[in-house]
Design a protein around this motif. Structure first.
Motif, PDB file in Angstrom:
ATOM      1  N   ALA A 501       0.826  -1.210   0.000  1.00 55.71           N
ATOM      2  CA  ALA A 501       0.000   0.000   0.000  1.00 55.71           C
ATOM      3  C   ALA A 501       0.857   1.255   0.000  1.00 55.71           C
ATOM      4  CB  ALA A 501      -0.928  -0.008   1.219  1.00 55.71           C
ATOM      5  N   TYR A 502       1.924   1.262   0.810  1.00 58.53           N
ATOM      6  CA  TYR A 502       2.805   2.436   0.853  1.00 58.53           C
ATOM      7  C   TYR A 502       3.530   2.613  -0.481  1.00 58.53           C
ATOM      8  CZ  TYR A 502       6.746   5.453   1.894  1.00 58.53           C
ATOM      9  OH  TYR A 502       7.671   6.457   1.837  1.00 58.53           O
ATOM     10  N   ALA A 503       4.039   1.495  -1.025  1.00 62.07           N
ATOM     11  CA  ALA A 503       4.771   1.573  -2.296  1.00 62.07           C
ATOM     12  C   ALA A 503       3.869   2.088  -3.411  1.00 62.07           C
ATOM     13  CB  ALA A 503       5.328   0.201  -2.658  1.00 62.07           C
ATOM     14  N   ARG A 504       2.619   1.618  -3.450  1.00 65.42           N
ATOM     15  CA  ARG A 504       1.701   2.059  -4.493  1.00 65.42           C
ATOM     16  C   ARG A 504       1.355   3.540  -4.344  1.00 65.42           C
ATOM     17  NH1 ARG A 504       1.839   0.494  -8.827  1.00 65.42           N
ATOM     18  NH2 ARG A 504       1.275  -1.686  -8.447  1.00 65.42           N
ATOM     19  N   SER A 505       1.254   4.017  -3.089  1.00 66.46           N
ATOM     20  CA  SER A 505       0.943   5.435  -2.873  1.00 66.46           C
ATOM     21  C   SER A 505       2.087   6.329  -3.338  1.00 66.46           C
ATOM     22  CB  SER A 505       0.648   5.694  -1.395  1.00 66.46           C
ATOM     23  OG  SER A 505       1.822   5.545  -0.603  1.00 66.46           O
TER      24      SER A 505
END
Length: 564
Positions: A501-505
């Protein structure tokens, strides 16, 4: 028929209350440990309502200590222990001495005699095994140099407390007889030291060969139950034998059992199989500590409780901080060790109980020790959080890198590449994937929290970042901003989902591939932005089916393969 169920009642009540209050603590963004302690207070005899069996709870807590120390030993080699002996041995002895003197000073102020002060001070000098290890685990520090120093320090403290438990009855007997038979005292000390040394030598010389062999034999049966049973039998059996035959402690025996088992290739599987039990009994440890707390102590002796707490949190910590700094380690290392030791636990309870039974410790002192233990354990997560905030404000990433060079011999090497692959984890799955990426000359950065794996990768000139991928700073060091692929191989699907989730954001265009074990994890990770999620069981089934080459066979050939 009437059944006597104090054991079941204690386990069921303790776990249910721990779950409820742990969940509440987590929702309030407080460490779940606080919830477990409150659950123990609720289940104790000093509060109305449900009351668990205190004696049984304490024995369950000992099982928790054994399993937890065994787990630490599984990730700790003799080389690791010897690497920190130069600071752990003198540091722990000096810190015990300082804390004992401070405790004796408080005892003198309260009007107690010398022996009361000595026992009281010793009780305040040793940290809790479970609390320290949980704190290090939560912060991914077990395998760091700071973690190794803290664990080595803890082992020396345990040895010192074992000596204290053996010598206290001998000293009390001499004082009661009114003579100075120091020969008897010296003989008791020599026998105790000899037994502990004999146990350690036996484990290193014989155990390193016999224990891995036993584990391999149990694994060869093909029974997962027998394998898990063999691991538990080794841990519990050696821990019990270390106490009954050598006069050591359960914690010390379990630690060396795990350490010799670390020599086996099956150590990873052993750690994985015993993890649920370790977690469950560690929770029961905190519940049992909470049960000992008498709230009226805070009302009857508030100043004495406060003074005790100051010695535990500030006195011990300041002494540890100065000692670590004197040995040339960084401020970050010194603060980590100080925060780790800013509490007391199981040995304090054992020593205090023995002191009261021998008549050399006041009941009031025991109440202060229990109050100090409860409050220091409650406040320990706060101490760590304050330390983290201070370091975050006072240090930049560059400062941390410089300090890592001094304290860990393995610095964070800034990654200077783009269009590369980031690989999270270099365990069983990650290592296989990493080898193939490396063979195909794909630029690779590995994010891993195991110091030994980091050292191995750097010897092969593979770019690495030492730390937990859940920490956003670690992902920045791995140059997430210009990476082409992200491979998440951590076994915990929900932890992987948060990383995804963090990487995609941060990078809407990056290709993300992750692993999972269950269908719900696959859905969870996909919802958080992964392009593909690989579930091992499905891939195995697919590969096995491919081996049949069914797509290349005609119906007639299939019938011939399966004659009626």
């Amino acid at each position: 028929m009437e059944h006597s169920t104090p054991l079941i009642t204690t386990i069921a009540g303790g776990l249910v209350l721990a779950f409820i209050f742990g969940l509440i603590a987590n929702r309030l963004r407080i460490s779940p440990l606080v919830g477990y302690l409150i659950a123990g207070i609720v289940a104790g005899k000093h509060t109305p309502g449900f009351v668990a069996d205190e004696a049984i709870a304490m024995q369950l807590a000992e099982v928790g200590v054994i399993l937890l120390m065994f787990g630490v030993g599984l990730h700790f080699s003799l080389k690791d222990l010897l690497s920190v002996k130069k600071i752990a041995i003198p540091g722990a002895i000096a810190q015990i001495a300082v804390a004992t003197v401070l405790g004796m000073g408080l005892a003198y102020g309260l009007g107690w005699d010398f022996m009361n002060g000595l026992v009281f001070g010793l009780c305040l000098s040793t940290a809790s095994t479970v609390v320290l290890l949980r704190a290090l685990e939560e912060r991914q520090l077990i395998e760091s140099q700071r973690g190794k120093i803290a664990i080595g320090w803890l082992i020396v403290e345990d040895l010192a407390m074992v000596l204290a438990l053996v010598l206290l009855p001998a000293i009390t007997g001499i004082l009661n007889q009114g003579n100075s038979d120091f020969t008897t005292l010296g003989l008791s000390l020599a026998i105790t030291l000899g037994k502990v040394v004999a146990f350690i030598i036996l484990m290193i010389v014989v155990g390193r060969r016999v224990v891995p062999w036993l584990l391999a034999k149990s694994a060869a049966t093909g029974s997962n139950e027998l394998f898990t049973l063999s691991v538990l039998a080794i841990a519990m059996g050696i821990a019990y034998g270390s106490v009954k035959l050598f006069g050591a402690s359960f914690a010390l025996g379990a630690f060396f059992a795990g350490m010799v088992l670390n020599e086996s290739e099956l150590s990873h599987r052993a750690a994985q199989n015993t993890l649920p039990l370790r977690d469950a009994f560690a929770v029961l440890f905190f519940v049992s500590v909470g049960m000992l707390f008498e709230p009226m102590t805070l009302v009857e002796n508030p100043l004495a409780v406060l003074a005790t707490l100051i010695i535990i949190i500030f006195g011990k910590s300041l002494a540890a901080f100065l000692i670590v700094r004197m040995f040339g380690h960084s401020k970050r290392t010194a603060l980590t060790i100080s925060a780790s030791l800013a509490q007391i636990g199981e040995f304090a309870f054992i020593l205090a109980t023995m002191g009261v039974a021998l008549g050399v410790l006041e009941k009031e002192a025991q109440s202060l020790i229990l109050a100090g233990a409860i409050l220091s354990i409650l406040l320990n997560p706060l101490v760590f959080n304050l330390m983290g905030r201070y370091l975050n404000k006072s240090e930049t990433i560059e400062d941390q890198i410089i300090e890592e060079v001094v304290e860990e011999e393995v610095a964070q090497v800034p990654v200077n590449m783009c269009n590369h692959a980031i690989l999270i984890g270099f365990g069983r799955v990650g290592s296989l994937l990493g080898e193939q990426l490396h063979e195909q000359n794909i630029p690779l950065v590995v994010v891993e929290n195991s110091l030994s794996r980091i050292e191995m990768l750097r010897e092969r000139e593979i770019s690495t970042v030492l730390g937990n991928a859940g920490n956003h700073e670690m992902m920045s060091l791995a140059r997430l901003d210009c990476a082409r692929w992200l491979f998440v191989t951590t076994p915990n699907g929900y932890e992987a989902g948060e990383i995804v989730a963090y990487a995609r954001s941060q990078r809407p265009d990056i290709m993300i591939v992750a692993r999972a074990h269950y269908d719900d994890e696959v859905e969870y990770i996909l919802e958080r932005g992964a392009n593909h999620v690989i579930m091992g069981e499905r891939e195995i089934a697919h590969s096995m089916l491919e081996e049949l080459h069914l797509d290349k066979m005609t119906n007639d050939e299939k019938m011939k393969e399966c004659p009626i």
